[in-house]
Design a protein around this motif. Structure first.
Motif, PDB file in Angstrom:
ATOM      1  N   MET A  31       0.844  -1.174   0.000  1.00 38.35           N
ATOM      2  CA  MET A  31       0.000   0.000   0.000  1.00 38.35           C
ATOM      3  C   MET A  31       0.886   1.232   0.000  1.00 38.35           C
ATOM      4  N   SER A  32       0.421   2.240  -0.725  1.00 40.14           N
ATOM      5  CA  SER A  32       1.197   3.464  -0.814  1.00 40.14           C
ATOM      6  C   SER A  32       0.255   4.655  -0.932  1.00 40.14           C
ATOM      7  N   SER A  33       0.733   5.812  -0.544  1.00 40.48           N
ATOM      8  CA  SER A  33      -0.046   7.039  -0.713  1.00 40.48           C
ATOM      9  C   SER A  33       0.284   7.720  -2.040  1.00 40.48           C
ATOM     10  N   SER A  34       1.158   7.113  -2.841  1.00 43.86           N
ATOM     11  CA  SER A  34       1.513   7.614  -4.169  1.00 43.86           C
ATOM     12  C   SER A  34       1.653   6.427  -5.123  1.00 43.86           C
ATOM     13  N   TYR A  35       1.387   6.673  -6.378  1.00 44.12           N
ATOM     14  CA  TYR A  35       1.501   5.605  -7.380  1.00 44.12           C
ATOM     15  C   TYR A  35       2.738   5.755  -8.252  1.00 44.12           C
ATOM     16  N   LYS A  36       3.503   6.784  -8.066  1.00 44.56           N
ATOM     17  CA  LYS A  36       4.610   7.101  -8.967  1.00 44.56           C
ATOM     18  C   LYS A  36       5.700   6.034  -9.004  1.00 44.56           C
ATOM     19  N   ASP A  37       5.858   5.257  -7.956  1.00 44.52           N
ATOM     20  CA  ASP A  37       6.898   4.223  -7.939  1.00 44.52           C
ATOM     21  C   ASP A  37       6.377   2.833  -8.297  1.00 44.52           C
ATOM     22  N   ILE A  38       5.093   2.731  -8.601  1.00 40.81           N
ATOM     23  CA  ILE A  38       4.519   1.431  -8.948  1.00 40.81           C
ATOM     24  C   ILE A  38       4.714   1.201 -10.446  1.00 40.81           C
ATOM     25  N   LYS A  39       5.313   0.084 -10.782  1.00 42.95           N
ATOM     26  CA  LYS A  39       5.527  -0.294 -12.174  1.00 42.95           C
ATOM     27  C   LYS A  39       4.412  -1.234 -12.616  1.00 42.95           C
ATOM     28  N   GLY A  40       3.892  -1.017 -13.817  1.00 42.21           N
ATOM     29  CA  GLY A  40       2.841  -1.879 -14.345  1.00 42.21           C
ATOM     30  C   GLY A  40       1.478  -1.503 -13.807  1.00 42.21           C
ATOM     31  N   GLU A  41       0.610  -2.507 -13.685  1.00 44.67           N
ATOM     32  CA  GLU A  41      -0.786  -2.259 -13.334  1.00 44.67           C
ATOM     33  C   GLU A  41      -0.935  -1.696 -11.922  1.00 44.67           C
TER      34      GLU A  41
ATOM     35  N   ASP B  32      -1.146   1.311 -16.204  1.00 48.92           N
ATOM     36  CA  ASP B  32       0.123   1.838 -15.705  1.00 48.92           C
ATOM     37  C   ASP B  32      -0.071   3.269 -15.202  1.00 48.92           C
ATOM     38  N   ALA B  33       1.015   3.862 -14.736  1.00 48.12           N
ATOM     39  CA  ALA B  33       0.961   5.225 -14.186  1.00 48.12           C
ATOM     40  C   ALA B  33       0.541   6.244 -15.238  1.00 48.12           C
ATOM     41  N   GLU B  34       0.932   6.032 -16.482  1.00 50.22           N
ATOM     42  CA  GLU B  34       0.548   6.960 -17.554  1.00 50.22           C
ATOM     43  C   GLU B  34      -0.980   7.000 -17.719  1.00 50.22           C
ATOM     44  N   ALA B  35      -1.632   5.849 -17.620  1.00 48.69           N
ATOM     45  CA  ALA B  35      -3.092   5.800 -17.726  1.00 48.69           C
ATOM     46  C   ALA B  35      -3.753   6.515 -16.550  1.00 48.69           C
ATOM     47  N   LEU B  36      -3.209   6.355 -15.357  1.00 51.28           N
ATOM     48  CA  LEU B  36      -3.746   7.059 -14.193  1.00 51.28           C
ATOM     49  C   LEU B  36      -3.508   8.554 -14.313  1.00 51.28           C
ATOM     50  N   ASP B  37      -2.360   8.949 -14.824  1.00 48.49           N
ATOM     51  CA  ASP B  37      -2.111  10.373 -15.084  1.00 48.49           C
ATOM     52  C   ASP B  37      -3.147  10.936 -16.052  1.00 48.49           C
ATOM     53  N   LYS B  38      -3.446  10.185 -17.109  1.00 45.41           N
ATOM     54  CA  LYS B  38      -4.446  10.636 -18.091  1.00 45.41           C
ATOM     55  C   LYS B  38      -5.793  10.848 -17.409  1.00 45.41           C
TER      56      LYS B  38
ATOM     57  N   VAL C   9      -9.782   9.408   1.307  1.00 46.75           N
ATOM     58  CA  VAL C   9      -8.633   8.592   1.670  1.00 46.75           C
ATOM     59  C   VAL C   9      -8.331   7.731   0.446  1.00 46.75           C
ATOM     60  N   ILE C  10      -7.147   7.926  -0.146  1.00 45.91           N
ATOM     61  CA  ILE C  10      -6.784   7.240  -1.380  1.00 45.91           C
ATOM     62  C   ILE C  10      -5.513   6.437  -1.134  1.00 45.91           C
ATOM     63  N   THR C  11      -5.561   5.168  -1.533  1.00 44.24           N
ATOM     64  CA  THR C  11      -4.379   4.310  -1.438  1.00 44.24           C
ATOM     65  C   THR C  11      -4.163   3.622  -2.781  1.00 44.24           C
ATOM     66  N   TYR C  12      -2.900   3.311  -3.051  1.00 45.81           N
ATOM     67  CA  TYR C  12      -2.492   2.715  -4.319  1.00 45.81           C
ATOM     68  C   TYR C  12      -1.781   1.393  -4.044  1.00 45.81           C
ATOM     69  N   TYR C  13      -1.974   0.466  -4.979  1.00 45.20           N
ATOM     70  CA  TYR C  13      -1.402  -0.864  -4.829  1.00 45.20           C
ATOM     71  C   TYR C  13      -0.880  -1.347  -6.174  1.00 45.20           C
ATOM     72  N   LYS C  14       0.094  -2.206  -6.129  1.00 45.57           N
ATOM     73  CA  LYS C  14       0.538  -2.949  -7.305  1.00 45.57           C
ATOM     74  C   LYS C  14      -0.342  -4.193  -7.382  1.00 45.57           C
ATOM     75  N   ASN C  15      -0.941  -4.446  -8.554  1.00 46.23           N
ATOM     76  CA  ASN C  15      -1.789  -5.619  -8.697  1.00 46.23           C
ATOM     77  C   ASN C  15      -0.930  -6.881  -8.606  1.00 46.23           C
ATOM     78  N   LEU C  16      -1.217  -7.709  -7.651  1.00 43.50           N
ATOM     79  CA  LEU C  16      -0.463  -8.929  -7.394  1.00 43.50           C
ATOM     80  C   LEU C  16      -0.494  -9.898  -8.570  1.00 43.50           C
ATOM     81  N   HIS C  17      -1.593  -9.882  -9.339  1.00 47.37           N
ATOM     82  CA  HIS C  17      -1.765 -10.854 -10.415  1.00 47.37           C
ATOM     83  C   HIS C  17      -1.645 -10.264 -11.806  1.00 47.37           C
ATOM     84  N   SER C  18      -1.122  -9.063 -11.914  1.00 48.50           N
ATOM     85  CA  SER C  18      -0.925  -8.496 -13.258  1.00 48.50           C
ATOM     86  C   SER C  18       0.185  -9.248 -13.962  1.00 48.50           C
ATOM     87  N   LYS C  19       0.177  -9.151 -15.278  1.00 50.07           N
ATOM     88  CA  LYS C  19       1.135  -9.926 -16.073  1.00 50.07           C
ATOM     89  C   LYS C  19       2.398  -9.153 -16.412  1.00 50.07           C
ATOM     90  N   ASP C  20       2.644  -8.057 -15.757  1.00 52.45           N
ATOM     91  CA  ASP C  20       3.861  -7.288 -16.047  1.00 52.45           C
ATOM     92  C   ASP C  20       4.879  -7.464 -14.954  1.00 52.45           C
TER      93      ASP C  20
END
Length: 106
Positions: free
Chosen positions: A1-11, A66-72, A95-106
């Motif tokens: 869990m994170s309060s930012s998505y900028k360091d999450i790679k992929g989904e 990815d982060a680009e889609a969330l930025d859009k 209250v917003i939290t961000y996660y890396k999808n455990l089952h994404s294919k990236d």
């Protein structure tokens, strides 16, 4: 869990809990509908955009390729318009939290 998505790679999975003013819930839900329609029509990088309600709280579950889609999404006219008026509808900031999808294919 994170309060930012900028360091999450992929989904990216986003979960938001939104606290609405009881007298403004109808208008808040109308905005949820506008946002959902805009996302479905204009954001192919959004994999899921779902809303739920419990009493005077709304919950948003979002998935982005990815982060680009969330930025859009964050830069969309509809989202910026919602942010501009959301103070009228909310008891406190979401209250917003961000996660890396455990089952994404990236």
């Amino acid at each position: 869990m994170s309060s930012s998505y900028k360091d999450i790679k992929g989904e990216i999975v986003l979960f938001a809990e939104i606290y609405g003013k009881p007298e403004k819930m109808t208008e808040l839900i109308e905005w949820a509908d506008k946002l959902k329609s805009a996302v479905d029509a204009n954001e192919p990088g959004t994999l899921e955009y779902s809303w739920a309600r419990f009493e005077d709280r709304l919950f948003v579950w979002e998935r982005y390729v990815d982060a680009e889609a969330l930025d859009k999404h964050n830069q969309s006219d509809t989202f910026k318009a919602f942010i501009a008026v959301s103070g009228d509808f909310l008891v406190k900031p979401p209250v917003i939290t961000y996660y890396k999808n455990l089952h994404s294919k990236d």
